[in-house]
Design an enzyme around this catalytic site. Structure first.
Site, PDB file in Angstrom:
ATOM      1  N   ARG A   1       0.788  -1.108  -0.001  1.00 48.83           N
ATOM      2  CA  ARG A   1       0.011   0.109   0.113  1.00 48.83           C
ATOM      3  C   ARG A   1       0.927   1.389  -0.024  1.00 48.83           C
ATOM      4  NH1 ARG A   1      -2.988  -3.060  -1.460  1.00 48.83           N
ATOM      5  NH2 ARG A   1      -5.174  -3.619  -0.649  1.00 48.83           N
TER       6      ARG A   1
ATOM      7  N   GLU B   1      -3.046   8.234  -3.865  1.00 48.38           N
ATOM      8  CA  GLU B   1      -3.410   7.461  -4.950  1.00 48.38           C
ATOM      9  C   GLU B   1      -4.827   8.004  -5.446  1.00 48.38           C
ATOM     10  OE1 GLU B   1      -4.258   2.909  -5.506  1.00 48.38           O
ATOM     11  OE2 GLU B   1      -2.045   3.384  -4.777  1.00 48.38           O
TER      12      GLU B   1
ATOM     13  N   HIS C   1      -1.672   0.754  -9.777  1.00 46.49           N
ATOM     14  CA  HIS C   1      -2.311  -0.254  -8.661  1.00 46.49           C
ATOM     15  C   HIS C   1      -2.598  -1.559  -9.706  1.00 46.49           C
ATOM     16  CE1 HIS C   1      -4.140  -0.544  -4.440  1.00 46.49           C
ATOM     17  NE2 HIS C   1      -3.740  -1.825  -5.066  1.00 46.49           N
TER      18      HIS C   1
END
Length: 315
Positions: A233, A262, A281
């Site tokens: 993450r 993000e 991602h």
């Protein structure tokens, strides 16, 4: 709509909608009734009767009407977004999709290592300029790789590194459990684990212990030629500290599939750094996703019938 054994809730993952998951489950459970919900009303109706539900989310209002529900199979590896306490109070078991991402994310990690070791970003920039000029590279072979997090993804990474003859160092919460790496450290020895690694792979969950784990201090511990690969993450890394280390050549490079923030803003300095590769991602993207989810679910339906321990149960 007859009472189903399995209710497939509305969802879309990697561009595939729930109808593909329903088809995969039916293929594996031909003797079971598998129903697909296409509207909120259909979800409520199916949840009121189904013994098993599979999906991304279930809220407390839906759960209140799910009188027969025994298992909620989450199609994500993470379940922090679910009303876990309410599910437990109603005796509903929860499983996750741990392991589904392992093969594709492990390939992404190995590809990132090779990309940075062999200077492919530099090659692409030169190709765009039609410039024929040699540049320095190195090998993944014989290097030291630190893998932070030895769950399904971290273990898959270690497995795929075996042919490269690397030394592997693992970091996990319970080092006494050992693991697939040559050495295993706890998070209290994180700096010792990463100090000699040419590649540091982040594959850990985001917790209070890992938030900001790779900060300015950790980046000073890492080798100046090390490459940081983050498939965990974004918030596991202090982004400002990372940018500073990369700009000042205190770090060899970074391969980031996740960022903080993000999505990464268009004007963020990470975009302009030549020693950084960024993917949106996307490391977990695979056309095999729903098939692997269906494999876990079908096995657990049989285990539920046998009153056996469920695979991937989240306690």
């Amino acid at each position: 709509m007859s009472d189903p054994d399995v209710a497939v809730l509305r969802q879309t993952i990697h561009g595939a909608d729930a109808s593909e998951l329903a088809a995969a489950i039916r293929e594996r459970l031909p003797d079971r009734s598998v129903a697909l919900a296409r509207t909120p009303a259909e979800e409520r109706e199916l949840l009121s009767a189904a013994r098993v539900a599979v999906g991304l989310h279930i809220d407390e209002s839906q759960l209140a009407a799910a009188e027969n529900l025994e298992l909620f199979a989450c199609v994500f590896a993470g379940t922090g977004h679910l009303p876990r306490e309410a599910l437990a109070d109603r005796g509903v078991a929860v499983t996750n999709a741990s392991g589904v991402h392992g093969p594709t994310i492990a390939e992404h990690v190995v590809g990132s290592m090779i990309t940075h070791a062999h200077g492919w970003p530099q090659a692409q920039r030169q190709q765009a300029r039609r410039e024929w000029r040699s540049y320095e590279t190195r090998e993944v072979y014989g290097s030291t790789v630190a893998v932070v997090g030895l769950g399904a993804i971290g273990s898959a990474v270690v497995d795929r590194l075996e042919p490269f003859g690397v030394k592997t160092v693992g970091v996990r919460y319970s080092p006494e459990k050992e693991g697939p790496t040559d050495e295993v450290y706890g998070f209290d020895a994180f700096h010792e684990a990463i100090a000699e690694a040419e590649f540091v792979v982040l594959a850990c969950p985001l917790t209070e212990a890992t938030r900001g784990l790779v900060d300015a201090d950790a980046l000073r511990t890492m080798r100046a030629d090390a490459v940081l690969i983050n498939v965990a993450r974004g918030a596991v890394v202090d982004t400002d500290a990372l940018v500073a280390a990369l700009q000042k050549s205190r770090l060899g490079g970074a391969a980031l599939d996740v960022t903080d923030p993000e999505p990464l803003p268009e004007d963020h300095p990470l975009w302009g750094l030549g020693n950084v590769t960024i993917t949106p991602h996307n490391a977990g993207h695979t056309p095999e996703y729903y098939d692997r989810v269906a494999d876990i679910l079908a096995e657990n339906v049989d285990r539920l019938d046998a009153d056996a321990e469920l695979r991937n149960r989240v306690e």
